[in-house]
Write a protein that holds these residues in place. Structure first.
Motif: not given
Length: 275
Positions: A44-64
């Motif tokens: 999973k994307p730990f510490c990948v995006f700029g902030s961990d305190s993004c309120s109400g943010c979700n991560v989507y995973l796409y495959g192709v």
């Protein structure tokens, strides 16, 4: 045990918390059989995006599927596409949404005390890993409403991408597409190394049959010898008994003859009284 598990999870966190620009396949130290015929495990994307305190943010995973010519995962307004496995033919036509989960917080360490319980290890790994292709019923269940994450195709190469979605439902950030990851294939039976001697499956079957036949022949031979030994003793005893009786009878007859002969001789020499 506790020290070993601590080192295990510290190594995992060190790898996950290193800045990444694309999804990574799970470390083989944690999952040895990865990928399988129909599944792939990603970190999973730990510490990948700029902030961990993004309120109400979700991560989507796409495959192709790498054979697909389309790679877009959002529309012109930055809204993530709701493409699913069925409409994209398993990712062959375009990327499909594989999973959705809350933004991982790399500042929240794992609970090492719980890791000592073997029944908790699966839950802990599920917190840090995402498994693609683990839902075997969503394609056949007409009442399934979640994101369908069915088994992948064997021997097929895929790529994956994470995107960060804010509370307004639009993409806030994204990773690059992952490196190509290919699921395993079923090994051809004719190419299996049938040790010892690299013999084929047919040769092994023939050898097994011949071994059984030899065993049966030896068993039959042993049974015949044993039967002969057990059946010969009474016959020999009867012959010996018959011979003994014959000898005794002959001796008796000879002895009787001798006695009769002696009587005749005595009669010859005994003077007869005068008339």
């Amino acid at each position: 045990m506790s020290l070993l598990l601590s080192l295990f999870f510290f190594g995992l966190m060190d790898q996950l918390c290193t800045t990444q620009i694309k999804p990574q396949i799970a470390n083989r130290l944690f999952i040895t059989n990865n990928p399988t015929l129909t599944t792939i495990a990603l970190e999973k994307p730990f510490c990948v995006f700029g902030s961990d305190s993004c309120s109400g943010c979700n991560v989507y995973l796409y495959g192709v599927d790498v054979a697909s010519s389309g790679l877009a995962v959002v529309d012109d307004n930055g809204v993530p596409l709701n493409s699913n496995f069925q409409r994209t033919n398993g990712g062959r036509l375009a990327p499909y949404k594989v999973a959705s989960f809350g933004l991982p917080n790399c500042k929240s360490p794992p609970q090492f005390d719980n890791a000592q319980d073997l029944t908790q290890i699966a839950n802990i790994l599920d917190k840090y890993l995402v498994r693609i292709g683990d839902n075997v019923t969503c394609l056949t269940d007409p009442n399934y409403l979640g994101i369908c994450n069915p088994p992948l195709s064997e021997g097929t190469t895929y790529r994956f991408r994470y995107i960060l979605v804010n509370s307004t439902g639009k993409m806030a950030d994204q990773t690059l597409w992952s490196d190509s990851i290919t699921t395993r294939t079923v090994k051809d039976m004719s190419r299996i190394d049938t040790w010892p001697g690299r013999r084929s499956g047919g040769m092994i079957v023939i050898t097994s049959i011949l071994s059984v036949l030899v065993f049966l022949l030896l068993a039959a031979f042993a049974a015949a010898v044993l039967t002969s030994m057990m059946g010969g003793s009474p016959t020999g005893a009867n012959a010996t008994m018959h011979e003994s009786r014959t000898t005794q009878q002959a001796s008796s007859e000879a002895y009787s003859g001798v006695l009769r002969g002696s009587s005749l001789e005595r009669e010859r020499y005994v003077p007869k009284p005068q008339a």
